[in-house]
Design a protein around this motif. Structure first.
Motif, PDB file in Angstrom:
ATOM      1  N   VAL A 191       1.242  -1.476   0.075  1.00 45.02           N
ATOM      2  CA  VAL A 191       0.206  -0.269   0.229  1.00 45.02           C
ATOM      3  C   VAL A 191       1.080   1.141   0.135  1.00 45.02           C
ATOM      4  N   VAL A 192       0.555   2.258  -0.698  1.00 40.84           N
ATOM      5  CA  VAL A 192       0.920   2.769  -0.592  1.00 40.84           C
ATOM      6  C   VAL A 192       0.837   4.754   0.607  1.00 40.84           C
ATOM      7  N   PHE A 193       1.245   5.601   0.714  1.00 44.48           N
ATOM      8  CA  PHE A 193       0.731   6.381   2.313  1.00 44.48           C
ATOM      9  C   PHE A 193       1.098   7.180   1.694  1.00 44.48           C
ATOM     10  N   ARG A 194       0.522   7.725   1.615  1.00 52.06           N
ATOM     11  CA  ARG A 194       0.753  10.104   0.394  1.00 52.06           C
ATOM     12  C   ARG A 194       0.461  10.675   1.670  1.00 52.06           C
ATOM     13  N   ASP A 195       1.196  11.811   2.386  1.00 48.73           N
ATOM     14  CA  ASP A 195       1.600  12.956   3.277  1.00 48.73           C
ATOM     15  C   ASP A 195       1.230  13.913   2.646  1.00 48.73           C
ATOM     16  N   ARG A 196       0.477  14.358   2.298  1.00 53.13           N
ATOM     17  CA  ARG A 196      -0.827  15.360   1.250  1.00 53.13           C
ATOM     18  C   ARG A 196       0.049  16.769   1.954  1.00 53.13           C
ATOM     19  N   ALA A 197       0.178  16.880   3.261  1.00 59.18           N
ATOM     20  CA  ALA A 197       0.791  18.369   3.390  1.00 59.18           C
ATOM     21  C   ALA A 197       2.170  18.392   2.896  1.00 59.18           C
TER      22      ALA A 197
END
Length: 88
Positions: A12-18
């Protein structure tokens, strides 16, 4: 050993938008959104509010609390210290 005891464990890819940061890891989390990763594969993506790239503790922007200054300010304001305790 039972076969259906553990949940599905997949990439799974976890993406931190900030912070504009994403990382690929294995997880049991599910998502309908997908993203194409650098290796050309498509993985589910989960957006997170904060990660190690944007958390103040890990970025070095954490504030330290001055507890000694707070105690001194409290004693100045409310007359604390040894003199106040001896007035019995």
């Amino acid at each position: 050993m039972r076969q259906d005891k553990h949940p599905d464990y997949h990439p799974v890819v976890f993406r931190d938008r900030a912070a504009g940061y994403a990382f690929l890891t294995r997880s049991t989390a599910h998502s309908e959104q997908t993203i194409e990763w650098d290796d050309g594969q498509t993985y589910p993506v989960i957006d997170v509010e904060i990660s190690s790239e944007s958390h103040p503790f890990f970025t070095g922007k954490a504030r330290t609390v001055d507890t000694e200054g707070r105690v001194a300010r409290f004693e100045r304001r409310y007359g604390g210290g040894a003199e106040a305790g001896e007035a019995t």
